[in-house]
Write an enzyme that holds these catalytic residues in place. Structure first.
Site, mmCIF file in Angstrom:
data_model
loop_
_atom_site.group_PDB
_atom_site.id
_atom_site.type_symbol
_atom_site.label_atom_id
_atom_site.label_comp_id
_atom_site.label_asym_id
_atom_site.label_seq_id
_atom_site.Cartn_x
_atom_site.Cartn_y
_atom_site.Cartn_z
ATOM 1 N N ASN A 14 0.836 -1.190 0.000
ATOM 2 C CA ASN A 14 0.000 0.000 0.000
ATOM 3 C C ASN A 14 0.883 1.256 0.000
ATOM 4 O O ASN A 14 2.106 1.171 0.081
ATOM 5 C CB ASN A 14 -0.951 -0.028 1.196
ATOM 6 C CG ASN A 14 -2.291 0.585 0.881
ATOM 7 O OD1 ASN A 14 -2.374 1.606 0.205
ATOM 8 N ND2 ASN A 14 -3.348 -0.035 1.366
ATOM 9 N N HIS A 17 24.444 2.233 11.074
ATOM 10 C CA HIS A 17 25.810 2.769 11.145
ATOM 11 C C HIS A 17 26.513 2.188 12.359
ATOM 12 O O HIS A 17 25.878 1.896 13.378
ATOM 13 C CB HIS A 17 25.784 4.297 11.244
ATOM 14 C CG HIS A 17 25.269 4.950 10.011
ATOM 15 N ND1 HIS A 17 26.082 5.312 8.968
ATOM 16 C CD2 HIS A 17 24.013 5.269 9.625
ATOM 17 C CE1 HIS A 17 25.355 5.847 8.009
ATOM 18 N NE2 HIS A 17 24.091 5.833 8.382
ATOM 19 N N THR A 24 12.546 -5.948 15.630
ATOM 20 C CA THR A 24 13.995 -5.924 15.823
ATOM 21 C C THR A 24 14.626 -7.301 15.682
ATOM 22 O O THR A 24 15.845 -7.399 15.571
ATOM 23 C CB THR A 24 14.336 -5.368 17.215
ATOM 24 O OG1 THR A 24 13.773 -6.221 18.209
ATOM 25 C CG2 THR A 24 13.812 -3.949 17.389
ATOM 26 N N LYS A 25 13.790 -8.364 15.716
ATOM 27 C CA LYS A 25 14.283 -9.744 15.650
ATOM 28 C C LYS A 25 13.408 -10.542 14.704
ATOM 29 O O LYS A 25 12.265 -10.178 14.436
ATOM 30 C CB LYS A 25 14.237 -10.385 17.044
ATOM 31 C CG LYS A 25 15.159 -9.710 18.027
ATOM 32 C CD LYS A 25 15.073 -10.371 19.375
ATOM 33 C CE LYS A 25 16.000 -9.623 20.335
ATOM 34 N NZ LYS A 25 15.871 -10.074 21.694
#
Length: 172
Positions: A74, A104, A150-151
């Site tokens: 979408n 970074h 995050t995992k």
């Protein structure tokens, strides 16, 4: 991006940016006459049959993005794709989703660390979700709206929250 080493990256970002701009400025007539699919095919590494992305969109490294068949994304997707994004067949992605493959180094911010994002078959990503570098979303998984993933997400799991956590398993 300050050395000659980064020249190919700058060129790919400029190429993709020009296509992004053209799509975002003229997407409605492009949808009507079929040019939108042509432009997406030109931008991406692969656009499977029956797949589409609704504009506006923002992708920085189009050649690092592959969409399998019957993927629907979408509007307002943002793909920071230097690390590679693979989206398998039948995936549904809601508005305002961020797919991020770049980070970074904490000690030297000039060092870019790229890790791919992989979304497996028939997953569903809810609105305003962010998927971070190196994450794989499992087959048939559901990511709730506004989650930060995050995992890795297991197959058939429902995850929600920041950071996203498994709240249940879908019986398939």
């Amino acid at each position: 991006m300050r050395t000659a080493t980064y020249q190919p990256a700058r060129e790919e970002m400029a190429r993709t940016g020009a296509i992004n701009y053209e799509i975002n400025q003229s997407w409605l007539p492009m949808m009507t006459d079929g040019r939108l699919q042509e432009k997406l095919t030109e931008m991406l590494n692969g656009l499977g049959a029956g797949s589409s992305i609704l504009p506006p969109l923002q992708i920085d490294f189009g050649r690092q993005v592959t969409l399998a068949n019957n993927v629907f994304i979408n509007h307002s997707v943002m793909m920071s794709a230097a690390g590679g994004i693979e989206i398998e067949e039948g995936v549904q992605i809601a508005p305002r989703v961020n797919l991020i493959t770049v980070n970074h180094d904490l000690k030297d911010k000039m060092i870019v660390i790229c890790k791919p994002v992989h979304i497996k078959k028939n997953a569903w990503i809810g609105a305003a979700t962010t998927i971070l570098p190196g994450v794989t979303i499992g087959e048939n998984a559901v990511v709730g709206a506004a989650s930060v993933v995050t995992k890795d997400v297991p197959d058939n799991a429902v995850v929600v929250g920041n950071p996203a956590k498994v709240i249940r398993t879908i019986e398939m």
